[in-house]
Design a protein around this motif. Structure first.
Motif, PDB file in Angstrom:
ATOM      1  N   LYS A 139       0.843  -1.204   0.000  1.00 29.70           N
ATOM      2  CA  LYS A 139       0.000   0.000   0.000  1.00 29.70           C
ATOM      3  C   LYS A 139       0.873   1.247   0.000  1.00 29.70           C
ATOM      4  N   ALA A 140       1.909   1.237   0.826  1.00 27.88           N
ATOM      5  CA  ALA A 140       2.807   2.394   0.886  1.00 27.88           C
ATOM      6  C   ALA A 140       3.483   2.622  -0.467  1.00 27.88           C
ATOM      7  N   ALA A 141       3.882   1.536  -1.133  1.00 28.44           N
ATOM      8  CA  ALA A 141       4.530   1.660  -2.443  1.00 28.44           C
ATOM      9  C   ALA A 141       3.569   2.240  -3.474  1.00 28.44           C
ATOM     10  N   VAL A 142       2.308   1.799  -3.442  1.00 30.40           N
ATOM     11  CA  VAL A 142       1.301   2.321  -4.372  1.00 30.40           C
ATOM     12  C   VAL A 142       1.093   3.812  -4.149  1.00 30.40           C
ATOM     13  N   ILE A 143       0.913   4.214  -2.900  1.00 34.56           N
ATOM     14  CA  ILE A 143       0.650   5.623  -2.585  1.00 34.56           C
ATOM     15  C   ILE A 143       1.834   6.491  -2.981  1.00 34.56           C
ATOM     16  N   ALA A 144       3.045   6.051  -2.638  1.00 36.54           N
ATOM     17  CA  ALA A 144       4.235   6.833  -2.981  1.00 36.54           C
ATOM     18  C   ALA A 144       4.386   6.973  -4.489  1.00 36.54           C
ATOM     19  N   CYS A 145       4.113   5.901  -5.219  1.00 39.62           N
ATOM     20  CA  CYS A 145       4.197   5.931  -6.683  1.00 39.62           C
ATOM     21  C   CYS A 145       3.182   6.916  -7.252  1.00 39.62           C
ATOM     22  N   CYS A 146       1.942   6.852  -6.780  1.00 43.36           N
ATOM     23  CA  CYS A 146       0.898   7.732  -7.300  1.00 43.36           C
ATOM     24  C   CYS A 146       1.190   9.194  -6.996  1.00 43.36           C
ATOM     25  N   VAL A 147       1.663   9.473  -5.789  1.00 45.54           N
ATOM     26  CA  VAL A 147       2.003  10.855  -5.428  1.00 45.54           C
ATOM     27  C   VAL A 147       3.143  11.355  -6.309  1.00 45.54           C
ATOM     28  N   HIS A 148       4.141  10.513  -6.531  1.00 45.37           N
ATOM     29  CA  HIS A 148       5.293  10.909  -7.342  1.00 45.37           C
ATOM     30  C   HIS A 148       4.877  11.231  -8.772  1.00 45.37           C
ATOM     31  N   HIS A 149       3.971  10.444  -9.317  1.00 47.18           N
ATOM     32  CA  HIS A 149       3.549  10.624 -10.710  1.00 47.18           C
ATOM     33  C   HIS A 149       2.296  11.483 -10.847  1.00 47.18           C
ATOM     34  N   VAL A 185       0.698   2.004   7.368  1.00 49.11           N
ATOM     35  CA  VAL A 185       1.041   2.572   6.065  1.00 49.11           C
ATOM     36  C   VAL A 185       1.623   3.964   6.231  1.00 49.11           C
ATOM     37  N   ARG A 186       1.024   4.758   7.090  1.00 46.45           N
ATOM     38  CA  ARG A 186       1.533   6.111   7.337  1.00 46.45           C
ATOM     39  C   ARG A 186       2.968   6.076   7.864  1.00 46.45           C
ATOM     40  N   ARG A 187       3.237   5.152   8.769  1.00 50.74           N
ATOM     41  CA  ARG A 187       4.592   5.037   9.312  1.00 50.74           C
ATOM     42  C   ARG A 187       5.595   4.679   8.219  1.00 50.74           C
ATOM     43  N   LEU A 188       5.226   3.752   7.348  1.00 52.70           N
ATOM     44  CA  LEU A 188       6.126   3.357   6.258  1.00 52.70           C
ATOM     45  C   LEU A 188       6.362   4.510   5.284  1.00 52.70           C
ATOM     46  N   LEU A 189       5.325   5.280   4.992  1.00 52.53           N
ATOM     47  CA  LEU A 189       5.482   6.404   4.072  1.00 52.53           C
ATOM     48  C   LEU A 189       6.443   7.441   4.636  1.00 52.53           C
ATOM     49  N   ARG A 190       6.378   7.664   5.928  1.00 51.15           N
ATOM     50  CA  ARG A 190       7.288   8.635   6.557  1.00 51.15           C
ATOM     51  C   ARG A 190       8.702   8.083   6.657  1.00 51.15           C
ATOM     52  N   ARG A 191       8.810   6.806   6.940  1.00 48.17           N
ATOM     53  CA  ARG A 191      10.128   6.211   7.127  1.00 48.17           C
ATOM     54  C   ARG A 191      10.863   5.963   5.813  1.00 48.17           C
ATOM     55  N   ASP A 192      10.150   5.439   4.822  1.00 50.15           N
ATOM     56  CA  ASP A 192      10.807   4.982   3.595  1.00 50.15           C
ATOM     57  C   ASP A 192      10.658   5.907   2.397  1.00 50.15           C
ATOM     58  N   TYR A 193       9.655   6.807   2.425  1.00 54.19           N
ATOM     59  CA  TYR A 193       9.378   7.628   1.240  1.00 54.19           C
ATOM     60  C   TYR A 193       9.361   9.128   1.535  1.00 54.19           C
ATOM     61  N   ALA A 194       9.882   9.510   2.684  1.00 59.55           N
ATOM     62  CA  ALA A 194      10.058  10.928   3.009  1.00 59.55           C
ATOM     63  C   ALA A 194       8.757  11.717   3.053  1.00 59.55           C
ATOM     64  N   PHE A 195       7.658  11.052   3.392  1.00 58.22           N
ATOM     65  CA  PHE A 195       6.422  11.807   3.571  1.00 58.22           C
ATOM     66  C   PHE A 195       6.535  12.652   4.836  1.00 58.22           C
ATOM     67  N   PRO A 196       5.886  13.803   4.867  1.00 60.13           N
ATOM     68  CA  PRO A 196       6.137  14.784   5.930  1.00 60.13           C
ATOM     69  C   PRO A 196       5.630  14.360   7.296  1.00 60.13           C
ATOM     70  N   ARG A 197       6.310  14.845   8.322  1.00 59.57           N
ATOM     71  CA  ARG A 197       5.871  14.655   9.701  1.00 59.57           C
ATOM     72  C   ARG A 197       5.263  15.946  10.243  1.00 59.57           C
ATOM     73  N   GLY A 198       5.985  17.031  10.101  1.00 58.56           N
ATOM     74  CA  GLY A 198       5.490  18.277  10.669  1.00 58.56           C
ATOM     75  C   GLY A 198       5.390  19.399   9.660  1.00 58.56           C
ATOM     76  N   GLU A 199       5.345  19.047   8.374  1.00 60.50           N
ATOM     77  CA  GLU A 199       5.298  20.033   7.296  1.00 60.50           C
ATOM     78  C   GLU A 199       3.862  20.204   6.829  1.00 60.50           C
ATOM     79  N   GLU A 200       3.412  21.445   6.744  1.00 62.59           N
ATOM     80  CA  GLU A 200       2.033  21.721   6.364  1.00 62.59           C
ATOM     81  C   GLU A 200       1.750  21.434   4.896  1.00 62.59           C
ATOM     82  N   ARG A 201       2.784  21.533   4.053  1.00 62.38           N
ATOM     83  CA  ARG A 201       2.573  21.282   2.634  1.00 62.38           C
ATOM     84  C   ARG A 201       2.534  19.783   2.350  1.00 62.38           C
TER      85      ARG A 201
END
Length: 273
Positions: A139-149, A185-201
Protein backbone atom coordinates in the motif's frame (compact mmCIF):
# COMPACT_ATOMS: atom_id res chain seq x y z
CA UNK A 1 -28.58 0.76 -23.93
CA UNK A 2 -28.67 4.57 -23.81
CA UNK A 3 -31.04 4.35 -20.83
CA UNK A 4 -28.68 2.13 -18.80
CA UNK A 5 -27.22 5.07 -16.85
CA UNK A 6 -30.01 7.58 -17.29
CA UNK A 7 -30.47 7.86 -13.52
CA UNK A 8 -26.77 8.53 -13.02
CA UNK A 9 -26.79 11.16 -15.77
CA UNK A 10 -29.72 12.95 -14.14
CA UNK A 11 -28.00 12.80 -10.76
CA UNK A 12 -24.64 14.23 -11.85
CA UNK A 13 -25.61 16.17 -14.97
CA UNK A 14 -24.36 15.70 -18.51
CA UNK A 15 -20.92 17.25 -18.03
CA UNK A 16 -20.02 15.20 -14.95
CA UNK A 17 -21.46 11.99 -16.38
CA UNK A 18 -19.46 12.38 -19.59
CA UNK A 19 -16.35 12.82 -17.45
CA UNK A 20 -17.16 9.53 -15.70
CA UNK A 21 -17.69 7.82 -19.04
CA UNK A 22 -14.30 9.06 -20.25
CA UNK A 23 -12.43 8.08 -17.06
CA UNK A 24 -10.08 5.15 -16.51
CA UNK A 25 -9.89 3.85 -12.94
CA UNK A 26 -7.55 1.16 -11.60
CA UNK A 27 -8.80 -0.94 -8.70
CA UNK A 28 -5.99 -2.76 -6.91
CA UNK A 29 -7.23 -5.83 -5.07
CA UNK A 30 -10.50 -7.66 -5.72
CA UNK A 31 -11.31 -8.43 -2.10
CA UNK A 32 -13.90 -7.32 0.42
CA UNK A 33 -13.42 -3.67 -0.55
CA UNK A 34 -12.03 -3.75 -4.08
CA UNK A 35 -14.72 -6.02 -5.55
CA UNK A 36 -17.50 -3.75 -4.27
CA UNK A 37 -15.60 -0.66 -5.43
CA UNK A 38 -15.26 -2.12 -8.93
CA UNK A 39 -18.96 -2.98 -8.98
CA UNK A 40 -19.94 0.55 -7.88
CA UNK A 41 -17.71 2.11 -10.52
CA UNK A 42 -19.16 -0.13 -13.22
CA UNK A 43 -22.71 0.75 -12.16
CA UNK A 44 -21.78 4.45 -12.21
CA UNK A 45 -20.85 4.35 -15.89
CA UNK A 46 -17.06 4.64 -15.61
CA UNK A 47 -15.70 4.07 -19.11
CA UNK A 48 -12.60 1.98 -18.40
CA UNK A 49 -11.49 -0.19 -15.48
CA UNK A 50 -8.22 -1.95 -14.80
CA UNK A 51 -8.73 -4.76 -12.29
CA UNK A 52 -5.61 -6.05 -10.53
CA UNK A 53 -5.35 -9.28 -8.51
CA UNK A 54 -3.56 -12.62 -8.76
CA UNK A 55 -5.72 -14.43 -6.19
CA UNK A 56 -8.48 -16.95 -6.85
CA UNK A 57 -11.93 -17.06 -5.28
CA UNK A 58 -12.16 -19.10 -2.09
CA UNK A 59 -15.36 -20.34 -0.48
CA UNK A 60 -14.48 -18.28 2.61
CA UNK A 61 -14.80 -15.12 0.48
CA UNK A 62 -18.56 -15.61 0.06
CA UNK A 63 -19.47 -13.62 3.19
CA UNK A 64 -17.95 -10.34 1.99
CA UNK A 65 -16.85 -10.30 -1.67
CA UNK A 66 -19.36 -9.52 -4.40
CA UNK A 67 -17.61 -11.77 -6.92
CA UNK A 68 -17.65 -14.83 -4.64
CA UNK A 69 -20.37 -17.38 -5.39
CA UNK A 70 -20.46 -21.15 -5.41
CA UNK A 71 -19.97 -21.10 -9.18
CA UNK A 72 -16.88 -18.83 -9.01
CA UNK A 73 -14.92 -20.72 -6.32
CA UNK A 74 -11.48 -21.55 -7.70
CA UNK A 75 -11.67 -19.01 -10.52
CA UNK A 76 -9.45 -15.96 -10.94
CA UNK A 77 -10.80 -12.99 -9.00
CA UNK A 78 -9.74 -10.55 -11.72
CA UNK A 79 -11.37 -12.64 -14.47
CA UNK A 80 -14.56 -13.17 -12.46
CA UNK A 81 -14.91 -9.48 -11.64
CA UNK A 82 -14.17 -8.50 -15.23
CA UNK A 83 -16.96 -10.75 -16.50
CA UNK A 84 -19.34 -9.23 -13.95
CA UNK A 85 -18.41 -5.68 -15.01
CA UNK A 86 -18.96 -6.50 -18.67
CA UNK A 87 -22.36 -7.94 -17.82
CA UNK A 88 -23.26 -4.70 -16.00
CA UNK A 89 -21.93 -2.41 -18.74
CA UNK A 90 -20.89 -4.03 -22.04
CA UNK A 91 -19.40 -0.71 -23.17
CA UNK A 92 -16.91 -0.57 -20.28
CA UNK A 93 -13.31 -1.18 -21.39
CA UNK A 94 -12.18 -3.76 -18.83
CA UNK A 95 -8.52 -4.65 -18.51
CA UNK A 96 -7.09 -7.35 -16.28
CA UNK A 97 -3.71 -7.60 -14.59
CA UNK A 98 -3.22 -10.99 -12.96
CA UNK A 99 -0.55 -10.04 -10.46
CA UNK A 100 -0.05 -8.83 -6.90
CA UNK A 101 1.06 -5.21 -6.61
CA UNK A 102 4.45 -4.49 -5.05
CA UNK A 103 7.10 -1.80 -5.05
CA UNK A 104 8.86 -3.66 -7.87
CA UNK A 105 5.95 -3.66 -10.32
CA UNK A 106 3.57 -0.86 -9.34
CA UNK A 107 4.80 1.55 -12.01
CA UNK A 108 4.44 -1.08 -14.75
CA UNK A 109 0.98 -2.11 -13.56
CA UNK A 110 -0.24 1.49 -13.53
CA UNK A 111 1.33 2.26 -16.90
CA UNK A 112 3.76 4.78 -15.48
CA UNK A 113 6.92 3.33 -16.98
CA UNK A 114 8.37 4.34 -20.34
CA UNK A 115 10.19 1.06 -20.96
CA UNK A 116 9.14 -2.31 -22.33
CA UNK A 117 7.72 -3.40 -18.97
CA UNK A 118 4.89 -0.92 -19.36
CA UNK A 119 1.51 -2.67 -19.36
CA UNK A 120 -0.75 0.26 -20.32
CA UNK A 121 -0.28 2.53 -23.35
CA UNK A 122 -0.63 6.32 -23.32
CA UNK A 123 -4.10 6.16 -24.85
CA UNK A 124 -5.31 4.22 -21.82
CA UNK A 125 -3.66 6.33 -19.13
CA UNK A 126 -5.12 5.82 -15.67
CA UNK A 127 -6.95 8.80 -14.18
CA UNK A 128 -7.54 7.49 -10.66
CA UNK A 129 -6.37 4.63 -8.44
CA UNK A 130 -8.33 2.80 -5.74
CA UNK A 131 -5.89 1.11 -3.35
CA UNK A 132 -7.84 -1.80 -1.85
CA UNK A 133 -4.95 -4.13 -1.02
CA UNK A 134 -4.24 -5.17 2.56
CA UNK A 135 -0.44 -5.45 2.79
CA UNK A 136 1.00 -2.29 4.31
CA UNK A 137 4.33 -2.35 2.43
CA UNK A 138 2.56 -2.67 -0.90
CA UNK A 139 0.00 0.00 0.00
CA UNK A 140 2.81 2.39 0.89
CA UNK A 141 4.53 1.66 -2.44
CA UNK A 142 1.30 2.32 -4.37
CA UNK A 143 0.65 5.62 -2.59
CA UNK A 144 4.24 6.83 -2.98
CA UNK A 145 4.20 5.93 -6.68
CA UNK A 146 0.90 7.73 -7.30
CA UNK A 147 2.00 10.85 -5.43
CA UNK A 148 5.29 10.91 -7.34
CA UNK A 149 3.55 10.62 -10.71
CA UNK A 150 0.65 12.91 -9.74
CA UNK A 151 -2.01 10.25 -10.18
CA UNK A 152 -4.93 10.74 -7.75
CA UNK A 153 -5.25 7.83 -5.33
CA UNK A 154 -7.55 6.88 -2.49
CA UNK A 155 -6.48 4.28 0.05
CA UNK A 156 -8.70 2.06 2.16
CA UNK A 157 -8.10 1.05 5.78
CA UNK A 158 -8.82 -2.38 7.19
CA UNK A 159 -12.38 -3.21 8.19
CA UNK A 160 -12.20 -6.98 8.69
CA UNK A 161 -14.39 -8.29 11.49
CA UNK A 162 -16.11 -4.97 12.17
CA UNK A 163 -19.74 -5.58 13.09
CA UNK A 164 -20.67 -2.10 14.31
CA UNK A 165 -20.04 -0.05 11.18
CA UNK A 166 -20.74 3.54 12.11
CA UNK A 167 -19.74 6.56 10.11
CA UNK A 168 -17.16 5.84 7.44
CA UNK A 169 -14.37 8.40 7.74
CA UNK A 170 -12.84 10.11 4.70
CA UNK A 171 -9.86 12.32 5.47
CA UNK A 172 -6.20 12.86 4.74
CA UNK A 173 -4.19 9.73 5.55
CA UNK A 174 -1.97 11.77 7.88
CA UNK A 175 -4.97 12.30 10.18
CA UNK A 176 -6.38 8.75 10.22
CA UNK A 177 -6.88 7.42 13.75
CA UNK A 178 -7.85 4.09 15.33
CA UNK A 179 -7.16 2.07 12.21
CA UNK A 180 -4.10 -0.14 12.39
CA UNK A 181 -3.63 -0.59 8.65
CA UNK A 182 -3.73 3.17 8.01
CA UNK A 183 -1.33 3.75 10.89
CA UNK A 184 1.18 1.20 9.60
CA UNK A 185 1.04 2.57 6.06
CA UNK A 186 1.53 6.11 7.34
CA UNK A 187 4.59 5.04 9.31
CA UNK A 188 6.13 3.36 6.26
CA UNK A 189 5.48 6.40 4.07
CA UNK A 190 7.29 8.64 6.56
CA UNK A 191 10.13 6.21 7.13
CA UNK A 192 10.81 4.98 3.60
CA UNK A 193 9.38 7.63 1.24
CA UNK A 194 10.06 10.93 3.01
CA UNK A 195 6.42 11.81 3.57
CA UNK A 196 6.14 14.78 5.93
CA UNK A 197 5.87 14.66 9.70
CA UNK A 198 5.49 18.28 10.67
CA UNK A 199 5.30 20.03 7.30
CA UNK A 200 2.03 21.72 6.36
CA UNK A 201 2.57 21.28 2.63
CA UNK A 202 1.84 18.01 0.84
CA UNK A 203 4.65 15.87 -0.66
CA UNK A 204 3.66 17.16 -4.14
CA UNK A 205 4.10 20.75 -2.97
CA UNK A 206 7.39 20.02 -1.20
CA UNK A 207 9.20 17.89 -3.76
CA UNK A 208 7.13 18.14 -6.91
CA UNK A 209 6.64 15.13 -9.14
CA UNK A 210 7.93 13.66 -11.25
CA UNK A 211 11.50 14.97 -11.21
CA UNK A 212 10.83 17.18 -8.20
CA UNK A 213 13.39 19.64 -6.92
CA UNK A 214 14.29 20.58 -3.41
CA UNK A 215 13.23 24.26 -3.13
CA UNK A 216 16.05 24.98 -0.67
CA UNK A 217 18.89 23.30 -2.57
CA UNK A 218 17.60 23.64 -6.11
CA UNK A 219 18.44 20.04 -6.91
CA UNK A 220 16.62 16.82 -7.67
CA UNK A 221 15.05 14.93 -4.77
CA UNK A 222 15.01 11.18 -4.34
CA UNK A 223 12.47 9.86 -1.83
CA UNK A 224 14.76 7.12 -0.53
CA UNK A 225 17.61 9.56 -0.02
CA UNK A 226 15.48 12.00 1.95
CA UNK A 227 13.78 9.55 4.30
CA UNK A 228 15.99 10.67 7.19
CA UNK A 229 15.08 14.33 6.69
CA UNK A 230 13.46 15.88 9.71
CA UNK A 231 15.07 13.64 12.33
CA UNK A 232 15.92 15.42 15.54
CA UNK A 233 13.39 18.18 15.00
CA UNK A 234 10.63 18.89 17.44
CA UNK A 235 7.31 17.34 16.61
CA UNK A 236 4.81 19.92 15.51
CA UNK A 237 1.50 19.79 13.74
CA UNK A 238 1.40 16.72 11.51
CA UNK A 239 1.87 17.43 7.81
CA UNK A 240 -0.71 16.51 5.19
CA UNK A 241 -0.08 13.71 2.71
CA UNK A 242 -2.50 14.90 0.05
CA UNK A 243 -3.94 11.37 -0.08
CA UNK A 244 -7.47 10.56 1.05
CA UNK A 245 -8.05 7.54 3.30
CA UNK A 246 -11.40 5.82 3.69
CA UNK A 247 -11.68 3.79 6.86
CA UNK A 248 -13.66 2.86 9.94
CA UNK A 249 -12.36 3.50 13.44
CA UNK A 250 -11.68 0.08 14.90
CA UNK A 251 -12.37 1.11 18.50
CA UNK A 252 -16.07 1.24 17.55
CA UNK A 253 -16.20 -2.53 17.11
CA UNK A 254 -18.35 -3.81 19.95
CA UNK A 255 -18.34 -7.47 18.98
CA UNK A 256 -17.89 -9.52 22.17
CA UNK A 257 -15.93 -12.75 21.71
CA UNK A 258 -17.13 -15.98 23.27
CA UNK A 259 -15.45 -17.01 26.55
CA UNK A 260 -12.01 -18.43 25.86
CA UNK A 261 -11.65 -16.68 22.50
CA UNK A 262 -8.30 -14.99 22.06
CA UNK A 263 -8.02 -11.43 20.78
CA UNK A 264 -10.45 -8.56 20.54
CA UNK A 265 -13.17 -10.45 18.72
CA UNK A 266 -13.90 -10.31 15.02
CA UNK A 267 -10.97 -10.56 12.63
CA UNK A 268 -8.08 -8.33 11.68
CA UNK A 269 -7.69 -6.98 8.17
CA UNK A 270 -4.87 -9.35 7.18
CA UNK A 271 -6.09 -12.22 5.08
CA UNK A 272 -9.71 -11.11 4.91
CA UNK A 273 -9.49 -8.65 2.03
Amino acid sequence: AEFRFEGTRRLYGDRRFEKLAASHVAVLGMGGVGSWAAEALARSGVGALTLVDLDVVCVTNVNRQVLATDASVGASKADTMAARVRDINPLCDVRIVRDFVSEANVEAILGLESNLNRLIDDAGAIDFVVDAIDAEKDKAAVIACCVHHRVPVITVGGAGGVDALGDVVVEDLSKATFNRLCQRVRRLLRRDYAFPRGEERTPREIYGAPGGRDPKKGEGVDAKETKARGKGKKKGKQGKFGVKAVYHRENANFFKPDPGTKGRGGMGCDGVG
